[in-house]
Design a protein around this motif. Structure first.
Motif, PDB file in Angstrom:
ATOM      1  N   MET A  69     -26.288   3.654  33.745  1.00  0.00           N
ATOM      2  CA  MET A  69     -27.576   2.977  33.627  1.00  0.00           C
ATOM      3  C   MET A  69     -27.543   1.937  32.510  1.00  0.00           C
ATOM      4  SD  MET A  69     -30.203   6.207  34.157  1.00  0.00           S
ATOM      5  CE  MET A  69     -31.647   5.205  33.809  1.00  0.00           C
ATOM      6  N   VAL A  70     -26.963   2.306  31.365  1.00  0.00           N
ATOM      7  CA  VAL A  70     -26.814   1.360  30.263  1.00  0.00           C
ATOM      8  C   VAL A  70     -25.982   0.170  30.700  1.00  0.00           C
ATOM      9  CG1 VAL A  70     -25.750   1.043  27.983  1.00  0.00           C
ATOM     10  CG2 VAL A  70     -27.125   3.078  28.448  1.00  0.00           C
ATOM     11  N   THR A  71     -24.880   0.452  31.423  1.00  0.00           N
ATOM     12  CA  THR A  71     -24.004  -0.626  31.886  1.00  0.00           C
ATOM     13  C   THR A  71     -24.737  -1.555  32.845  1.00  0.00           C
ATOM     14  OG1 THR A  71     -22.072   0.808  31.638  1.00  0.00           O
ATOM     15  CG2 THR A  71     -21.827  -1.124  33.053  1.00  0.00           C
ATOM     16  N   SER A  72     -25.473  -0.983  33.799  1.00  0.00           N
ATOM     17  CA  SER A  72     -26.184  -1.797  34.783  1.00  0.00           C
ATOM     18  C   SER A  72     -27.192  -2.733  34.117  1.00  0.00           C
ATOM     19  CB  SER A  72     -26.908  -0.895  35.790  1.00  0.00           C
ATOM     20  OG  SER A  72     -26.003  -0.094  36.503  1.00  0.00           O
ATOM     21  N   VAL A  73     -27.867  -2.231  33.073  1.00  0.00           N
ATOM     22  CA  VAL A  73     -28.888  -3.040  32.396  1.00  0.00           C
ATOM     23  C   VAL A  73     -28.251  -4.089  31.484  1.00  0.00           C
ATOM     24  CG1 VAL A  73     -30.759  -2.952  30.706  1.00  0.00           C
ATOM     25  CG2 VAL A  73     -30.638  -1.230  32.520  1.00  0.00           C
ATOM     26  N   LEU A  74     -27.244  -3.669  30.708  1.00  0.00           N
ATOM     27  CA  LEU A  74     -26.714  -4.557  29.676  1.00  0.00           C
ATOM     28  C   LEU A  74     -25.703  -5.573  30.185  1.00  0.00           C
ATOM     29  CD1 LEU A  74     -26.262  -2.173  26.605  1.00  0.00           C
ATOM     30  CD2 LEU A  74     -28.167  -3.689  27.152  1.00  0.00           C
TER      31      LEU A  74
ATOM     32  N   SER B  58     -20.745  -8.687  38.655  1.00  0.00           N
ATOM     33  CA  SER B  58     -21.248  -8.074  39.885  1.00  0.00           C
ATOM     34  C   SER B  58     -20.413  -6.864  40.278  1.00  0.00           C
ATOM     35  CB  SER B  58     -21.272  -9.105  41.022  1.00  0.00           C
ATOM     36  OG  SER B  58     -19.964  -9.566  41.333  1.00  0.00           O
ATOM     37  N   ARG B  59     -19.093  -6.933  40.079  1.00  0.00           N
ATOM     38  CA  ARG B  59     -18.246  -5.771  40.387  1.00  0.00           C
ATOM     39  C   ARG B  59     -18.542  -4.621  39.424  1.00  0.00           C
ATOM     40  NH1 ARG B  59     -14.464  -9.920  40.992  1.00  0.00           N
ATOM     41  NH2 ARG B  59     -13.671  -9.530  38.879  1.00  0.00           N
ATOM     42  N   THR B  60     -18.740  -4.953  38.143  1.00  0.00           N
ATOM     43  CA  THR B  60     -19.063  -3.907  37.167  1.00  0.00           C
ATOM     44  C   THR B  60     -20.369  -3.216  37.531  1.00  0.00           C
ATOM     45  OG1 THR B  60     -17.904  -5.134  35.423  1.00  0.00           O
ATOM     46  CG2 THR B  60     -19.473  -3.446  34.716  1.00  0.00           C
ATOM     47  N   ALA B  61     -21.376  -4.003  37.935  1.00  0.00           N
ATOM     48  CA  ALA B  61     -22.656  -3.412  38.335  1.00  0.00           C
ATOM     49  C   ALA B  61     -22.495  -2.527  39.572  1.00  0.00           C
ATOM     50  CB  ALA B  61     -23.675  -4.516  38.597  1.00  0.00           C
ATOM     51  N   PHE B  62     -21.685  -2.970  40.561  1.00  0.00           N
ATOM     52  CA  PHE B  62     -21.458  -2.179  41.775  1.00  0.00           C
ATOM     53  C   PHE B  62     -20.841  -0.821  41.431  1.00  0.00           C
ATOM     54  CE2 PHE B  62     -18.185  -0.998  44.968  1.00  0.00           C
ATOM     55  CZ  PHE B  62     -19.027  -0.621  46.008  1.00  0.00           C
ATOM     56  N   TYR B  63     -19.797  -0.835  40.607  1.00  0.00           N
ATOM     57  CA  TYR B  63     -19.152   0.422  40.248  1.00  0.00           C
ATOM     58  C   TYR B  63     -20.054   1.288  39.364  1.00  0.00           C
ATOM     59  CZ  TYR B  63     -14.649  -0.643  42.381  1.00  0.00           C
ATOM     60  OH  TYR B  63     -13.636  -0.902  43.282  1.00  0.00           O
ATOM     61  N   ALA B  64     -20.888   0.650  38.555  1.00  0.00           N
ATOM     62  CA  ALA B  64     -21.843   1.428  37.760  1.00  0.00           C
ATOM     63  C   ALA B  64     -22.829   2.152  38.663  1.00  0.00           C
ATOM     64  CB  ALA B  64     -22.583   0.513  36.783  1.00  0.00           C
ATOM     65  N   HIS B  65     -23.292   1.475  39.733  1.00  0.00           N
ATOM     66  CA  HIS B  65     -24.200   2.127  40.684  1.00  0.00           C
ATOM     67  C   HIS B  65     -23.509   3.298  41.391  1.00  0.00           C
ATOM     68  CE1 HIS B  65     -26.521  -1.922  40.898  1.00  0.00           C
ATOM     69  NE2 HIS B  65     -27.002  -1.142  39.958  1.00  0.00           N
ATOM     70  N   MET B  66     -22.230   3.106  41.731  1.00  0.00           N
ATOM     71  CA  MET B  66     -21.478   4.201  42.347  1.00  0.00           C
ATOM     72  C   MET B  66     -21.385   5.399  41.400  1.00  0.00           C
ATOM     73  SD  MET B  66     -20.224   3.493  45.464  1.00  0.00           S
ATOM     74  CE  MET B  66     -18.714   4.416  45.534  1.00  0.00           C
ATOM     75  N   ASP B  67     -21.040   5.124  40.137  1.00  0.00           N
ATOM     76  CA  ASP B  67     -20.939   6.199  39.159  1.00  0.00           C
ATOM     77  C   ASP B  67     -22.277   6.892  38.956  1.00  0.00           C
ATOM     78  OD1 ASP B  67     -18.238   5.867  38.722  1.00  0.00           O
ATOM     79  OD2 ASP B  67     -18.495   4.539  36.996  1.00  0.00           O
ATOM     80  N   LEU B  68     -23.351   6.121  38.983  1.00  0.00           N
ATOM     81  CA  LEU B  68     -24.678   6.705  38.825  1.00  0.00           C
ATOM     82  C   LEU B  68     -24.973   7.687  39.956  1.00  0.00           C
ATOM     83  CD1 LEU B  68     -27.350   6.786  37.285  1.00  0.00           C
ATOM     84  CD2 LEU B  68     -28.115   4.826  38.658  1.00  0.00           C
ATOM     85  N   ALA B  69     -24.651   7.302  41.204  1.00  0.00           N
ATOM     86  CA  ALA B  69     -24.870   8.195  42.343  1.00  0.00           C
ATOM     87  C   ALA B  69     -24.013   9.454  42.227  1.00  0.00           C
ATOM     88  CB  ALA B  69     -24.565   7.460  43.650  1.00  0.00           C
ATOM     89  N   VAL B  70     -22.739   9.295  41.824  1.00  0.00           N
ATOM     90  CA  VAL B  70     -21.841  10.445  41.645  1.00  0.00           C
ATOM     91  C   VAL B  70     -22.425  11.420  40.628  1.00  0.00           C
ATOM     92  CG1 VAL B  70     -19.602  11.148  40.707  1.00  0.00           C
ATOM     93  CG2 VAL B  70     -19.721   9.261  42.333  1.00  0.00           C
ATOM     94  N   ASN B  71     -22.855  10.888  39.521  1.00  0.00           N
ATOM     95  CA  ASN B  71     -23.262  11.758  38.428  1.00  0.00           C
ATOM     96  C   ASN B  71     -24.646  12.351  38.632  1.00  0.00           C
ATOM     97  OD1 ASN B  71     -20.817  11.369  37.049  1.00  0.00           O
ATOM     98  ND2 ASN B  71     -21.532   9.387  36.322  1.00  0.00           N
ATOM     99  N   MET B  72     -25.506  11.664  39.376  1.00  0.00           N
ATOM    100  CA  MET B  72     -26.778  12.279  39.733  1.00  0.00           C
ATOM    101  C   MET B  72     -26.555  13.477  40.650  1.00  0.00           C
ATOM    102  SD  MET B  72     -29.340   9.004  40.214  1.00  0.00           S
ATOM    103  CE  MET B  72     -30.743  10.056  40.632  1.00  0.00           C
ATOM    104  N   LEU B  73     -25.613  13.341  41.594  1.00  0.00           N
ATOM    105  CA  LEU B  73     -25.271  14.479  42.442  1.00  0.00           C
ATOM    106  C   LEU B  73     -24.687  15.609  41.613  1.00  0.00           C
ATOM    107  CD1 LEU B  73     -24.829  15.915  45.135  1.00  0.00           C
ATOM    108  CD2 LEU B  73     -22.685  14.623  45.383  1.00  0.00           C
ATOM    109  N   GLY B  74     -23.779  15.259  40.682  1.00  0.00           N
ATOM    110  CA  GLY B  74     -23.196  16.284  39.824  1.00  0.00           C
ATOM    111  C   GLY B  74     -24.241  17.015  39.002  1.00  0.00           C
TER     112      GLY B  74
END
Length: 437
Positions: free
Chosen positions: A160-165, A259-275
């Motif tokens: 989330m920090v990465t996506s915003v900053l 844009s790639r960093t934001a995409f992977y940050a969103h992926m990580d966010l989904a992974v970790n919310m599931l975790g």
């Protein structure tokens, strides 16, 4: 015998501080991770064997270095030096990322990919070795899911920090934020390093000793470590397969580092919310009621079901929370969500039932060198099968078979004959004069 109120209070305090430390550790790591992944997204899956090959070589070279440090230095000094070194490295990488366009994603990608894997060895894996040192096996089954939940909060907060900053500051300044979070983790861990969960300080300043190659040697002599190594290669291979194919997707659809960093940050966010959801709803109940072995078996069964779905659906897309993503991206999210939200706390609970030397040296060798060897094999295999004309469905069918084998290995690992009985502390290290050098 029931615990005294003082011991129970000490255990609660240690668990809370441990969860806070892991929050800082994973916040730091998950700020760095999308920065790394955007480099693989820039070059695509064709370069991943190079990335993983360089990482595997680095892990082999660093295994005796890490073993020597564990053998010679007490854990407080080992934690302090390791974390301070990586804080300095994060700051040193800032100019390189400011010049990414001139350096090139391929060259910077190899260097940073290797460095992040070394970060995993000395920061993330060392944290869990430390946790296995201060909690016994009974405490671990109830406490480790809670500590992992604190980490999951950091793993959600970091992306989330990465996506915003990243849109406001760019990629390079994120490394400074990561360094600050790692500094916070170090302060908490130094507070914890003098006492275990029962308030005992005896082992806090004892070096583990033993051979610097003990991690490699024990892989062949200890059945539990052999099972864990095989499970690491088999289980991680599914996530690596999805990662390689998602890298091609990112290369085709995202054309800037931000844009790639934001995409992977969103992926990580989904992974970790599931975790995190798994930690809250299922993992702690499963581990305390049925034992750590089921925390290994269930994710392997989930992988089988996911890959069978890919066999029939191929490159199809799914809609998650209003976003349309490739089916393989969903496989990566679910596979890694279970890995972090269930498999990891189960594995670390089992490591409380082995000697201290195995917790630090054997565990770290499996979770770094063996892990990266598996990545190298999988990415090279994906490349070779692709050149032979095999499509996603065929690779998924092979993966489903591999996951079926992993289910059997997971069951064997959870009941390995060399694990100490529940609740029995690991035997103390041998005197320095009698240890192998």
């Amino acid at each position: 015998m029931s615990s005294s109120p003082q011991v129970a209070a000490s255990e609660r305090s240690t668990a809370v501080l441990s969860a806070l430390a892991f929050f800082f550790v994973l916040t730091s790591y998950y700020i760095v991770r999308p920065v790394r992944d955007q480099l693989s997204g820039a070059v695509g899956s064709s370069q991943l064997p190079l990335f993983y090959g360089a990482t595997f070589v680095a892990m082999l070279l660093l295994t005796p270095v890490f073993g020597a440090m564990v053998a010679r230095f007490p854990r407080k000094r080992l934690l302090g030096w390791s974390y301070c070194f990586f804080i300095a490295c994060l700051i040193a990488f800032v100019p390189a990322f400011l010049a990414q366009a001139r350096i090139g994603a391929r060259l910077l990608g190899v260097v940073f990919f290797v460095w992040v894997s070394v970060f995993n060895l000395f920061v993330v894996s060392l944290f869990w070795s430390f946790m296995a040192d201060i909690f016994d096996s009974v405490q671990a089954r109830s406490t480790f899911p809670l500590i992992a939940l604190g980490g999951m909060a950091g793993a959600v907060f970091g992306p989330m920090v990465t996506s915003v900053l990243v849109g406001l500051l760019g990629v390079a300044p994120l490394l400074v934020v990561s360094a600050a979070m790692l500094g916070g983790a170090l302060l908490v861990l130094l507070r914890l390093s003098s006492h275990d969960a029962a308030g005992r300080a005896k082992q806090a300043e004892e070096a583990i000793g033993g051979s610097l190659w003990a991690g490699v040697r024990e892989l062949w002599s200890r059945p539990f470590l052999r099972y864990m190594a095989i499970l690491m290669v088999l289980g991680d291979g599914i996530g690596t397969l999805a990662y390689a194919l998602v890298a091609d997707y990112a290369k085709a659809h995202f054309h800037t580092a931000a844009s790639r960093t934001a995409f992977y940050a969103h992926m990580d966010l989904a992974v970790n919310m599931l975790g995190a959801l798994l930690q809250i709803s299922l993992t702690r109940w499963l581990l305390t009621r049925w034992g750590a072995a089921w925390g290994l078996v269930l994710p392997a069964l989930v992988n089988v079901a996911l890959l069978v779905m890919v066999v029939f659906a191929g490159h199809g897309a799914v809609t998650l929370f209003g976003f349309t993503v490739p089916l393989l991206a969903m496989v990566m999210v679910v596979t890694r969500g279970y890995a972090y939200g269930m498999t990891k706390p189960a594995v670390d609970a089992l490591y409380t039932r082995v000697p201290r030397e195995t917790r630090y040296k054997g565990k770290n060798f499996v979770e770094t060198a063996v892990w990266r060897f598996g990545d190298l094999v999988v990415t090279s295999g994906v490349s070779a099968l692709g050149k032979l004309g095999m499509g996603v469905a065929g690779m998924a069918l092979i993966g489903a078979g591999i996951s079926g084998v992993a289910t059997w290995v997971a069951q064997r690992a959870g009941h390995s004959p060399d694990l100490l009985p529940e609740g029995r502390p690991a035997p103390p290290a041998r005197p320095a004069a009698s240890r192998a050098s």
